[in-house]
Design a protein around this motif. Structure first.
Motif, mmCIF file in Angstrom:
data_model
loop_
_atom_site.group_PDB
_atom_site.id
_atom_site.type_symbol
_atom_site.label_atom_id
_atom_site.label_comp_id
_atom_site.label_asym_id
_atom_site.label_seq_id
_atom_site.Cartn_x
_atom_site.Cartn_y
_atom_site.Cartn_z
ATOM 1 N N LEU A 75 0.834 -1.203 0.000
ATOM 2 C CA LEU A 75 0.000 0.000 0.000
ATOM 3 C C LEU A 75 0.869 1.253 0.000
ATOM 4 N N GLU A 76 1.660 1.367 -1.066
ATOM 5 C CA GLU A 76 2.648 2.438 -1.107
ATOM 6 C C GLU A 76 2.011 3.811 -1.238
ATOM 7 N N GLU A 77 0.780 3.839 -1.752
ATOM 8 C CA GLU A 77 0.148 5.143 -1.946
ATOM 9 C C GLU A 77 -0.841 5.463 -0.828
ATOM 10 N N TRP A 78 -0.591 4.883 0.319
ATOM 11 C CA TRP A 78 -1.352 5.234 1.523
ATOM 12 C C TRP A 78 -0.488 6.163 2.370
ATOM 13 N N PRO A 79 -1.132 7.011 3.164
ATOM 14 C CA PRO A 79 -0.330 7.844 4.064
ATOM 15 C C PRO A 79 0.440 6.943 5.037
ATOM 16 N N ASP A 80 1.691 7.301 5.282
ATOM 17 C CA ASP A 80 2.524 6.495 6.183
ATOM 18 C C ASP A 80 1.888 6.310 7.545
ATOM 19 N N ARG A 81 1.243 7.365 8.038
ATOM 20 C CA ARG A 81 0.726 7.246 9.409
ATOM 21 C C ARG A 81 -0.412 6.227 9.485
ATOM 22 N N VAL A 82 -1.189 6.091 8.415
ATOM 23 C CA VAL A 82 -2.262 5.108 8.418
ATOM 24 C C VAL A 82 -1.666 3.699 8.358
ATOM 25 N N ARG A 83 -0.638 3.537 7.541
ATOM 26 C CA ARG A 83 0.021 2.222 7.470
ATOM 27 C C ARG A 83 0.618 1.851 8.828
ATOM 28 N N THR A 84 1.229 2.827 9.470
ATOM 29 C CA THR A 84 1.816 2.567 10.792
ATOM 30 C C THR A 84 0.732 2.219 11.809
ATOM 31 N N MET A 85 -0.384 2.946 11.765
ATOM 32 C CA MET A 85 -1.462 2.665 12.712
ATOM 33 C C MET A 85 -1.991 1.241 12.516
ATOM 34 N N GLN A 86 -2.105 0.808 11.253
ATOM 35 C CA GLN A 86 -2.589 -0.560 11.014
ATOM 36 C C GLN A 86 -1.559 -1.583 11.504
ATOM 37 N N ARG A 87 -0.294 -1.319 11.199
ATOM 38 C CA ARG A 87 0.753 -2.240 11.669
ATOM 39 C C ARG A 87 0.712 -2.370 13.183
ATOM 40 N N ASN A 88 0.615 -1.227 13.859
ATOM 41 C CA ASN A 88 0.611 -1.252 15.321
ATOM 42 C C ASN A 88 -0.627 -1.938 15.867
ATOM 43 N N TRP A 89 -1.750 -1.728 15.192
ATOM 44 C CA TRP A 89 -2.982 -2.347 15.666
ATOM 45 C C TRP A 89 -2.899 -3.862 15.543
ATOM 46 N N ILE A 90 -2.374 -4.326 14.416
ATOM 47 C CA ILE A 90 -2.232 -5.773 14.226
ATOM 48 C C ILE A 90 -1.167 -6.288 15.195
ATOM 49 N N GLY A 91 -0.117 -5.522 15.383
ATOM 50 C CA GLY A 91 0.843 -5.749 16.471
ATOM 51 C C GLY A 91 1.497 -7.117 16.503
ATOM 52 N N ARG A 92 2.250 -7.434 15.462
ATOM 53 C CA ARG A 92 2.913 -8.738 15.433
ATOM 54 C C ARG A 92 4.163 -8.706 16.310
ATOM 55 N N SER A 93 4.323 -9.726 17.147
ATOM 56 C CA SER A 93 5.606 -9.852 17.842
ATOM 57 C C SER A 93 6.049 -11.307 17.817
ATOM 58 N N GLU A 94 7.325 -11.485 17.564
ATOM 59 C CA GLU A 94 7.900 -12.825 17.519
ATOM 60 C C GLU A 94 8.560 -13.096 18.849
ATOM 61 N N GLY A 95 8.438 -14.295 19.321
ATOM 62 C CA GLY A 95 9.082 -14.601 20.587
ATOM 63 C C GLY A 95 8.984 -16.086 20.882
ATOM 64 N N ALA A 96 8.874 -16.405 22.161
ATOM 65 C CA ALA A 96 8.776 -17.806 22.548
ATOM 66 C C ALA A 96 7.743 -17.947 23.660
ATOM 67 N N THR A 97 7.097 -19.101 23.668
ATOM 68 C CA THR A 97 6.203 -19.443 24.760
ATOM 69 C C THR A 97 6.835 -20.638 25.471
ATOM 70 N N PHE A 98 6.897 -20.587 26.787
ATOM 71 C CA PHE A 98 7.443 -21.761 27.491
ATOM 72 C C PHE A 98 6.712 -21.979 28.805
ATOM 73 N N THR A 99 6.899 -23.161 29.348
ATOM 74 C CA THR A 99 6.190 -23.563 30.553
ATOM 75 C C THR A 99 7.053 -23.319 31.778
ATOM 76 N N MET A 100 6.453 -22.810 32.830
ATOM 77 C CA MET A 100 7.158 -22.660 34.102
ATOM 78 C C MET A 100 6.446 -23.500 35.152
ATOM 79 N N ASP A 101 7.228 -24.305 35.843
ATOM 80 C CA ASP A 101 6.656 -25.132 36.910
ATOM 81 C C ASP A 101 6.600 -24.339 38.206
ATOM 82 N N VAL A 102 5.508 -24.533 38.937
ATOM 83 C CA VAL A 102 5.401 -23.917 40.261
ATOM 84 C C VAL A 102 6.121 -24.830 41.250
ATOM 85 N N ALA A 103 7.031 -24.260 42.038
ATOM 86 C CA ALA A 103 7.819 -25.058 42.982
ATOM 87 C C ALA A 103 6.906 -25.751 44.002
#
Ligand code: ZN
Ligand code: ZN
Length: 808
Positions: A207-235
């Motif tokens: 969407l190159e012909e969209w205003p940058d701020r709208v593209r940024t707002m959509q990116r932030n709203w979708i909010g992708r983050s890469e990471g890890a999920t892991f299990t923690m045992d309760v002592a």
């Protein structure tokens, strides 16, 4: 003959409508241009925001038509929903009657602007022949498991008495009425937009012909983050919980874990222990706070559970806390806290006396507390020395190998809540049967008509639930007694595909013909307010992708180019009824005319910026149009028949420079600078006429002026076009080209000073004379303002660079 805007405007509005110039059909031999302003709510009278929107849109429709495009410019009504319903409730007139009266009124007002649409394609989302396709669409999503009903904590507006989508909650308040939103557990219908999160995010790059701020707002709203999920045992127990982190590389620095107050494990952890009472109070307090309050900057609170979890990387126990800054709706509702690399965790650890271990080496000159940047890992065993990206990779692999975790992608985006407990909307085509469960209404029984009732005020459950004749039905599957779904759909469902229906608005057999859509889509120019940056634009992209996957929509992205206009302010505040600072466009249409109003909207500032309304502004553009009128009508007399002189040629060159300037300005949406170019050309022609104009030159230049004015002040331009002997309709003329040889000129920047201070700058011909430079300087509006009531004592001209006006 004087300029009578009322008469002229009525005349041309009728002529344009009769001509059918703006009624178009698909024509594969011609390039198309789909030009669309976001369809309006018919909630009342036309306001200046509409005028601005439709003036920009109509300028493009007319300009592109003159450029030879087959231009589709339709108009319709977002006529279901809260604004229409609230207006009806306050007026006491049924929403249908009220809405239809508003539509009739607004159509007339739009026509008075001289804005042209293909009215044969008009649609309104409250018409059964439109909303039956909303229902059909719903069933397609239901079939594909993209529509589902689930109980969830949802946003409830106590004022509008309905649930809201996450996108309709702004800073914890209802987007419509501003009331503070509360959470309620309710069974509601959702669209599974999260299934499309990856594509919605990835395709933003296109969407190159969209205003940058709208593209940024959509990116932030979708909010992708890469990471890890892991299990923690309760002592000392067989309990465990999952945490999600975007920074698994900092795991060796985890010195505590935090659960959300709503986390299902909390009660079991504190059961019978010394912290149970305190925890109950804390949970109750958190439940009363809004999401925004909980996420706000500032002092963080929490309660220790008295229990420990094992950090899987170090094998050491870390205390488990409960804190309201962790939300159950995001991630797993539990986090590993790493104060060395997270400021919020740092503040919390400092407040409650918890250990802090740095696991990323900050730069030598770092003086802050938590260090969130990149750097070699420290205090991290086998990760030591690795940079962040590499360390993330290594530890993720390690978690997978150990069988306690996995790599995860997390989105901020939640599924789209589409059911509403309101009357004025599209009924959801589902029947609930005690034996068969949720059964879709068969397609051949659509539309499920919205029943008429006088009892449509909101009361916390859908008003449809009180209408027995609507609710009680038979199950389409088993024929037994069953009940209809009584919620209605969010109006953002209606608006998520209306632009596709415009391609084929009268189709009774299909939502639209894919071939018609293939010709017109994508929308070449979409115009609307930035308030839709996330809501409508995200939903429309999602539904278009669904229709694309079904083989119906020809494109995955509906809006090739997006323009979002600024607001209009008066006295420093947004022009709005509630602030009492409204200037009614209808008054100005009557007093100054559509052309003057349109021209002022184009002139008042850069289209993307907020613009401050100037009460005298329309007077100014009306005066300009008056001058053009007198110029062109007076020009018929007193023109000279003679050979061309260099001075004549320069006048023609000025006209060609105006063609270049206006064309380039329209292409880059700088309408505010196109208008002065026309004013300047008109001044040049006035001077020329006074000095004795050559007929051929004057007529050629005037013709160009009218062609350029045509998309901006179309009524006046058309009338003068006809008055100067043309038999064609100006709207269908070809947009002029400029002569590139003729426009060549050496230019210089003239700096204009008042009493030695720089007050204005303007471009002038490099060979400008001292007298001409002086005239340019004194004619500048800014300089006139600086001179004010003072007397000009002396003007020092050093052409072409400087003029100093000495005022005493
Ligand atoms: Zn509300
Ligand atoms: Zn059944």
């Amino acid at each position: 003959m004087s300029y009578e805007h009322q008469k002229i405007e009525a005349k041309w509005q009728e002529r344009w409508a009769e001509s059918g110039v703006f009624e178009v059909e698909a024509d594969p031999d011609r390039p198309k241009f789909y030009n669309l302003c976001m369809y309006p709510y018919p909630s009342g009278a036309l306001h200046q925001g509409h005028v601005r929107n439709y003036t920009f849109g109509d300028l493009l429709t007319r300009y592109k038509t003159m450029r030879g495009f087959n231009v589709l410019s339709p108009m319709g009504w977002d006529s279901f929903g809260l604004p229409a319903e609230n207006a009806a409730i306050s007026s006491g007139v049924h929403p249908r009657e009220n809405t239809e009266a508003q539509i009739a009124q607004m159509s007339e007002q739009i026509k008075r602007l001289g804005a042209m649409y293909d009215w044969r394609r008009e649609l309104a989302s409250h018409h059964p022949d439109y909303y039956r396709w909303d229902q059909w669409l719903f069933l397609q999503l239901f079939d594909r498991d993209l529509a589902y009903k689930a109980e969830a904590p949802v946003n409830w507006c106590p004022n509008d008495q309905t649930v809201l989508a996450n996108e309709q909650v702004v800073d914890g308040h209802c987007e419509r009425c501003g009331a503070e939103v509360v959470k309620r557990n309710l069974s509601q219908w959702f669209f599974r937009i999260t299934d499309y999160a990856e594509r919605l995010l990835g395709d933003i790059d296109q969407l190159e012909e969209w205003p940058d701020r709208v593209r940024t707002m959509q990116r932030n709203w979708i909010g992708r983050s890469e990471g890890a999920t892991f299990t923690m045992d309760v002592a000392d127990s067989d309990l465990s919980f999952e945490v999600f982190t975007t920074r698994p590389d900092t795991i060796f620095g985890m010195t505590f874990a935090v659960l959300s107050p709503e986390h299902p494990l909390v009660d079991r952890l504190v059961e019978g222990g010394e912290y149970q009472e305190e925890m109950r109070r804390y949970q109750a307090q958190a439940a009363r706070a809004s999401e925004i309050e909980r996420l706000a900057e500032g002092d963080k609170t929490g309660v220790f559970t008295g229990r420990y979890a094992i950090n899987p990387a170090t094998g050491r126990p870390v205390p488990i806390w409960v804190a309201d800054y962790v939300l159950m709706g995001y991630g797993t509702g539990a986090i590993m806290a790493v104060p060395g690399q997270d400021q919020r965790d740092w503040d919390f650890a400092t407040k409650y006396g918890i250990d802090i271990i740095r696991t990323v080496q900050p730069p030598d000159d770092f003086e802050g507390e938590a260090y969130v940047g990149d750097g070699p890992a420290i205090n991290s065993d086998f990760l030591d020395g690795l940079e962040m990206v590499e360390a993330k990779d290594r530890i993720s692999d390690w978690l997978v190998e150990k069988g306690i975790g996995e790599r995860t992608v997390q989105y901020r985006l939640r599924d789209w809540l589409i059911s509403r407990q309101r009357y004025w909307g599209c009924p959801i085509p589902i029947v609930s049967c005690p034996d068969c469960g949720l059964v879709p209404v068969p397609e051949d029984q659509l539309p499920v008509l919205l029943p008429d009732t006088q009892d449509y005020a909101p009361k916390g459950r859908s008003p449809l639930a009180a209408i027995d004749s609507f609710v009680e039905t038979t199950c389409p599957a088993c024929g037994g007694p069953a009940q209809r779904e009584t919620d209605t759909m969010d109006t953002f469902v209606d608006s998520s595909w209306y632009f596709l229906r415009f391609a084929d608005p009268r189709n009774e057999d299909r939502i639209f013909d894919p071939e018609a859509a293939a010709y017109w889509m994508p929308i070449d120019q979409y115009i609307g307010g930035v308030e839709h940056a996330v809501l409508h634009l995200l939903y429309a992209r999602f539904i278009t992708k669904v229709l694309f996957d079904m083989g119906l929509a020809p494109v995955e992205e509906p809006f090739a180019r997006l323009f979002t206009q600024g607001m209009i302010t008066l006295g420093g505040a947004k022009m709005s009824k509630s602030k009492g600072n409204v200037v009614d466009p209808l008054d100005l249409l009557a007093s100054h005319g559509a052309d003057a109003l349109r021209l002022y909207h184009l002139f008042m500032g850069p289209p993307t910026d907020d613009a401050a309304w100037d009460q005298n502004g329309v007077d100014g553009t009306a005066r300009f149009l008056d001058r053009v009128w007198r110029l062109v009508t007076a020009g018929a007399e007193g023109l000279q028949e003679r050979d061309e002189t260099p001075a004549d040629r320069e006048v023609l060159a000025e006209a060609h420079r105006a063609v270049r300037k206006v064309t380039e300005d329209i292409e880059r949406f700088a309408f505010n600078t196109a208008v002065p170019a026309l004013m300047s050309l008109s001044n040049t022609l006035s001077d020329y006429l006074k000095a004795g104009a050559r007929r051929e030159t004057f007529e050629a230049a005037t013709e160009l002026l009218l062609l350029l004015l045509s998309p901006m002040a179309p009524h006046l331009a058309h009338e003068l076009w006809e008055a100067t002997g043309h038999t064609t309709m100006l709207a269908t003329e070809t947009w002029p080209e400029w002569d590139s040889e003729l426009v060549k000129r050496e230019v210089a920047t003239l700096v204009i000073q008042v009493n030695g201070k720089v007050r204005d700058r303007t471009e002038v011909p490099a060979d400008i004379s001292a007298e001409e430079a002086e005239r340019v300087a004194l004619a500048s509006e800014r300089i006139q303002e600086w001179i004010g009531d003072g007397t000009v004592r002396k003007v020092i001209a050093r052409p072409p660079r400087l003029v100093n006006v000495v005022v005493g």
